[in-house]
Scaffold this motif. Structure first.
Motif, short mmCIF file in Angstrom:
data_model
loop_
_atom_site.label_atom_id
_atom_site.label_comp_id
_atom_site.label_asym_id
_atom_site.label_seq_id
_atom_site.Cartn_x
_atom_site.Cartn_y
_atom_site.Cartn_z
N ARG A 101 -13.54 -26.35 -18.79
CA ARG A 101 -14.09 -27.09 -19.95
C ARG A 101 -15.29 -26.37 -20.53
N ASN A 102 -15.08 -25.08 -20.72
CA ASN A 102 -16.14 -24.19 -21.19
C ASN A 102 -15.58 -23.31 -22.31
N PRO A 103 -16.01 -23.52 -23.56
CA PRO A 103 -15.47 -22.73 -24.67
C PRO A 103 -15.88 -21.26 -24.62
N LEU A 104 -16.82 -20.91 -23.75
CA LEU A 104 -17.25 -19.52 -23.63
C LEU A 104 -16.45 -18.76 -22.57
N ALA A 105 -15.58 -19.45 -21.86
CA ALA A 105 -14.86 -18.82 -20.76
C ALA A 105 -13.68 -18.01 -21.29
N SER A 106 -13.44 -16.88 -20.64
CA SER A 106 -12.25 -16.07 -20.87
C SER A 106 -12.12 -15.12 -19.69
N PRO A 107 -10.93 -14.61 -19.42
CA PRO A 107 -10.75 -13.78 -18.22
C PRO A 107 -11.60 -12.53 -18.22
N ASP A 108 -11.86 -11.93 -19.39
CA ASP A 108 -12.67 -10.71 -19.40
C ASP A 108 -14.16 -11.03 -19.30
N LEU A 109 -14.62 -12.07 -20.00
CA LEU A 109 -16.04 -12.42 -19.94
C LEU A 109 -16.43 -13.02 -18.60
N MET A 110 -15.49 -13.66 -17.92
CA MET A 110 -15.78 -14.25 -16.61
C MET A 110 -15.68 -13.24 -15.47
N GLY A 111 -15.34 -12.00 -15.77
CA GLY A 111 -15.29 -10.97 -14.74
C GLY A 111 -13.94 -10.80 -14.08
N ILE A 112 -12.97 -11.63 -14.44
CA ILE A 112 -11.65 -11.54 -13.81
C ILE A 112 -10.97 -10.22 -14.17
N SER A 113 -11.04 -9.83 -15.45
CA SER A 113 -10.44 -8.57 -15.87
C SER A 113 -11.13 -7.39 -15.21
N ALA A 114 -12.46 -7.49 -15.05
CA ALA A 114 -13.19 -6.39 -14.41
C ALA A 114 -12.80 -6.27 -12.95
N GLY A 115 -12.60 -7.41 -12.27
CA GLY A 115 -12.15 -7.37 -10.88
C GLY A 115 -10.78 -6.73 -10.76
#
Length: 326
Positions: free
Chosen positions: A81-95
């Motif tokens: 429930r966070n409009p700023l969340a995304s896989p790249d900004l949350m570090g998932i893509s970097a991982g």
């Protein structure tokens, strides 16, 4: 106030995707006309490689990668429930990127199937790091986003270290890390196609549950939703989709952020329609970025991730400016 169009936006998005796909077949160093493309489809011949083994796989992979990233973004935003969340900004893509880069530079002869598997493991570990870090403080939308940015920067430094220690493989890794479909072919298709097709039904199963969850955890539990189960499943699906997409095209930034926001603007926030719309917009974004990447200054080719970053970075700054409490 949200602007929601009523003139069948999903149909328009499908038309836009088909139109971009047709343009993609015409875009490249070789200037082909319609007759040559049709003959290559039907009979192969002189232009068989250019059409069927270069442009067509890039077209299909761009759509699948965009679909995966768009779905990943809408699911992670829905569960957090966070409009700023995304896989790249949350570090998932970097991982996923760090894990895949480690495989590329340390074990360059590893089989092709190992890359998405390693990327998924890296994405899951990154998600666990974000969750553990967020539990140390009260997570607000902006703070959680900035935590993800910090973890992403930390993981990216690990990628830089690998490239310094293993300079021989730096060219291959850099092309992949900037987010590009250059050199991709039908070999990358089966696993990506299987992942997207298998997880789309799961995303639709989660749709109304995410709608209920948006009203609050207490209300969701009162209506019979297993909140923890929904959250964990949605995050796992999001991580797998993002990681498999990254394993094919590298780190194409901001697609997972832009797609859900544009979809909400067009169709509102109900997930049963938001999910397919975000998937379509993600596919269009990646495909158009790939077209621009190889069509702006041929034969020079830009990474598609550069195009999406030019579009997405200003929008992310705009979103941050809307949150005054962080």
């Amino acid at each position: 106030m949200k602007l929601v169009f009523t003139q069948k936006p999903v149909g328009l998005a499908v038309f836009g995707l088909i139109f971009a796909g047709v343009v993609s077949l015409y875009t490249g160093v070789s200037d082909l006309d319609t007759g040559q493309i049709v003959r290559a489809f039907l009979y192969g011949g002189e232009h068989d490689f250019v059409v069927n083994h270069y442009r067509l796989p890039r077209l299909v992979l761009a759509m699948l990668v965009g679909t995966g990233l768009g779905l990943s973004g809408v699911l992670v935003q829905g569960v957090i429930r966070n409009p700023l969340a995304s896989p790249d900004l949350m570090g998932i893509s970097a991982g996923a990127g760090l894990a895949a880069t480690s495989l590329l530079v340390i074990f360059p002869q590893a089989p092709l199937w190992a890359l998405p598997v390693v990327a998924i493991v890296g994405g899951l570990l990154a998600a666990m790091m974000i969750y553990a870090t967020a539990m140390l403080t009260k997570p607000t939308p902006a703070r959680l986003a900035l935590t993800g940015v910090a973890i992403s920067a930390f993981l990216s430094s690990g990628i830089d270290f690998l490239l310094i220690v293993h300079p021989i493989e730096v060219n291959t890794a850099m092309v992949w890390l900037t987010g590009s479909l250059w050199g991709r072919n039908w070999q990358q298709f089966p696993l990506l196609f299987a992942a997207v097709c298998l997880l789309i039904p799961v995303a639709f199963w989660l749709a109304w549950r995410l709608d209920v969850l948006g009203s609050g955890e207490l209300i969701a539990r009162g209506l019979g939703v297993h909140v923890t189960q929904v959250q964990v499943l949605a995050l796992i699906v999001s991580v797998v989709l993002a990681s498999v997409s990254v394993s094919v095209a590298g780190t194409i930034s901001f697609v997972g952020l832009l797609s859900p926001h544009l979809a909400r603007l067009l169709v509102g926030s109900k997930h049963h329609i938001l999910i397919p719309m975000a998937a379509l917009i993600g596919a269009i974004l990646v495909l158009v970025s790939d077209i621009l990447a190889r069509g702006l200054i041929p034969p020079t080719e830009f990474p598609a991730g550069v195009i999406t970053s030019v579009i997405g970075a200003p929008y992310f700054i705009y979103l941050l400016s809307r949150y005054k409490g962080w």
